[in-house]
Design an enzyme around this catalytic site. Structure first.
Site: not given
Ligand code: GLU
Length: 511
Positions: A263-265, A268
């Site tokens: 995921s994008k998370r 990050d």
């Protein structure tokens, strides 16, 4: 073997809701390779029927990402095509008639339940699903009389149309990666097909448009597999089964540790991009980093993606686009999820920078430099430097770290690396070395081999080990223990500059 008796027409059908995940780009890539390989068409269709999720700018961003990757569609919202429009919001008029046809044929029904009524059901039954278990007691045209239903429709009472999924049945279909797949219909709810605002849901729109656009193969991520039974039933209920595309549900792209979907998370958290290009959320202004801005070459990014779930059966890892088109086959796409490995992604980029022509990357490097207010002339000197240091760059941004010493003399020296072993003999050696080199002709003699030979011969003469002189020489030219071959550096710097740097450093080393 894929059924390619029909003209191959494939589509990427994103919803314009934000950044483009690398899994989306891989779907684009596999579509594109398959279309090119079979002389087919690659279509971009924007699935924007969910107005509540629509994000300004997201469509243009998707187009920009595809253009950056060199994966431009043959038909799409920008370039048009025989099945235009390619934005579902502009095809709104198409869908209602199919939803009504399904109602008339007994495969769907009008549901008048208000949001409050549905909430009440959810409160009563935490696992509430609108479907075969309860549809007979809810407010829909299956229970209301024909007159009552008609009256509600005439009064324009808000309603949706739902598919009537049969109870106690099994939906089968063939997936080109997974083989036979089957679903128990008791586990499938009666999905909304047409919403109260008259817009179709994804389920209806995807089927209608795949049909109208004559899509032959539907590639999409594995996360859409649970929706497949609804789609298969719709193809059947609409009487289009013969024209149904072949299904290709691509394996998930997993987190680096293999635990779940990337995921994008995760990006990050772990410090790597997940989106193709920088995405700026128009609402919060938050920027999420993309591969492009991180310094990836599109060719490297695309090559890396090709190998997330596919290989050609050999150890080969570097493939040009033409090779990918030639070698790609669905049979070699794996069912298992593919772990994303950022170190591997970096390796691809490094390899691509290495094999790039200077002319192919120099403008981007110059742009990066000028964005940092570093003024570097685009000339032969710059070309030579880039040619020499590109083998050491993982990202185009690495140029300055690898090459700044070509443009400015070292401001400091790594004296710890030199001073403890510095002797007067070495001072004498380097003084003699520059005397010798002063006498070299610029043409034919100021060359790496020649410099190395004279360097070593003089060391022999002085009874010094060349190995112990190389490091100080390097520090003299670049300031530290880094950089490409030291004689290559001297050649590029030129005679005058090299000698000047040695002279200056001798003073610093002996102080
Ligand atoms: N609109 C869906 C998405 O956003 C498309 C899924 C499909 O290809 O059927 O990914």
């Amino acid at each position: 073997m894929p059924d390619i008796t029909k003209k191959v027409r494939v589509r990427f059908a994103p919803s314009p809701t934000g950044g483009l995940h690398l899994g989306g780009v891989r779907t684009v890539l596999f579509n594109y390779l398959f279309a090119r390989k079979h002389g087919g068409d690659f279509i971009l269709r924007i699935e924007d029927t969910d107005q509540s999720r629509y994000v300004e700018g997201a469509e243009q961003y998707i187009l920009d990402c595809l253009a950056w990757c060199g994966l431009n569609p043959d038909e799409g919202p920008k370039n048009g095509g025989p099945y235009a429009p390619y934005r579902q919001s502009e095809r709104k008029e198409n869908y209602r008639k199919y939803a009504e046809q399904l109602v008339n044929d007994g495969y769907a029904y009008y549901a008048f339940d208000t949001p409050a009524e549905l909430d009440e059901q959810r409160q009563k039954f935490p696992n509430f699903r609108y479907g075969h278990e309860n549809r007979d007691v809810l407010r829909n045209s299956l229970n209301l009389s024909q007159q009552k239903t008609q009256a509600l429709l005439d009064q324009e009472v808000p309603h949706v149309i739902r598919i009537k999924v049969p109870a106690n049945d099994t939906v089968h279909f063939y997936d080109m990666i997974r083989g036979d797949v089957s679903f128990d219909t008791n586990l499938v709810d009666d999905k909304v097909l047409l919403k109260a605002d008259g817009m179709p849901t994804y389920h209806l729109a995807v089927v209608v448009d795949d049909y109208l656009m004559k899509i032959s193969h539907a590639f999409r991520g594995e996360e859409w597999l649970p929706s497949a039974p609804v789609h298969i039933l719709l193809w059947e209920y609409l009487g289009w089964k013969e024209d149904m595309p072949q299904w290709v549900h691509l394996p998930l792209i997993l987190k680096p540790d293999g635990n779940g979907k990337l995921s994008k998370r995760d990006g990050d958290r772990l410090g790597f991009p997940v989106y193709a290009m920088n995405w700026k959320d128009p609402q919060s202004g938050e920027i999420t980093k993309g591969f492009r801005e991180m310094g990836f070459l599109p060719e490297a990014f695309v090559n890396m993606l090709a190998l997330l779930g596919w290989n050609d059966g050999t150890e080969q890892e570097i493939f040009s686009m033409n090779e990918l088109i030639d070698k790609f086959s669905i049979e070699r796409v794996s069912k298992a999820g593919a772990k994303f490995d950022f170190e591997k992604a970096k390796w691809f980029n490094h390899e691509y920078i290495k094999i790039s022509q200077v002319s192919g990357i120099k403008n981007q490097v110059l742009e990066i430099l000028s964005a940092k207010d570093i003024l570097v002339q685009d000339n032969e000197y710059f070309d030579k430097i880039l040619e020499t240091v590109k083998d050491r760059m993982t990202f185009l941004q690495d140029f300055w770290d690898q090459a700044s010493f070509f443009f400015e003399q070292p401001a400091t020296y790594d004296l710890n690396a030199v001073k403890p072993k510095w002797t007067d003999d070495k001072t004498q050696y380097f003084k003699k070395l520059i005397d010798t080199w002063e006498g070299l002709a610029l043409v034919n003699e100021w060359e790496a081999v020649h410099l190395e030979t004279t360097f070593k011969a003089l060391a022999d003469e002085k009874g010094l080990k060349p190995g112990e002189l190389m490091l100080p020489f390097r520090v003299m030219l670049v300031g530290g223990k880094f950089g490409p071959g030291v004689f290559d550096i001297a050649v590029i710097l030129g005679k005058k500059e090299t000698i000047e740097r040695v002279q200056k450093a001798i003073i610093a080393f002996t102080e």
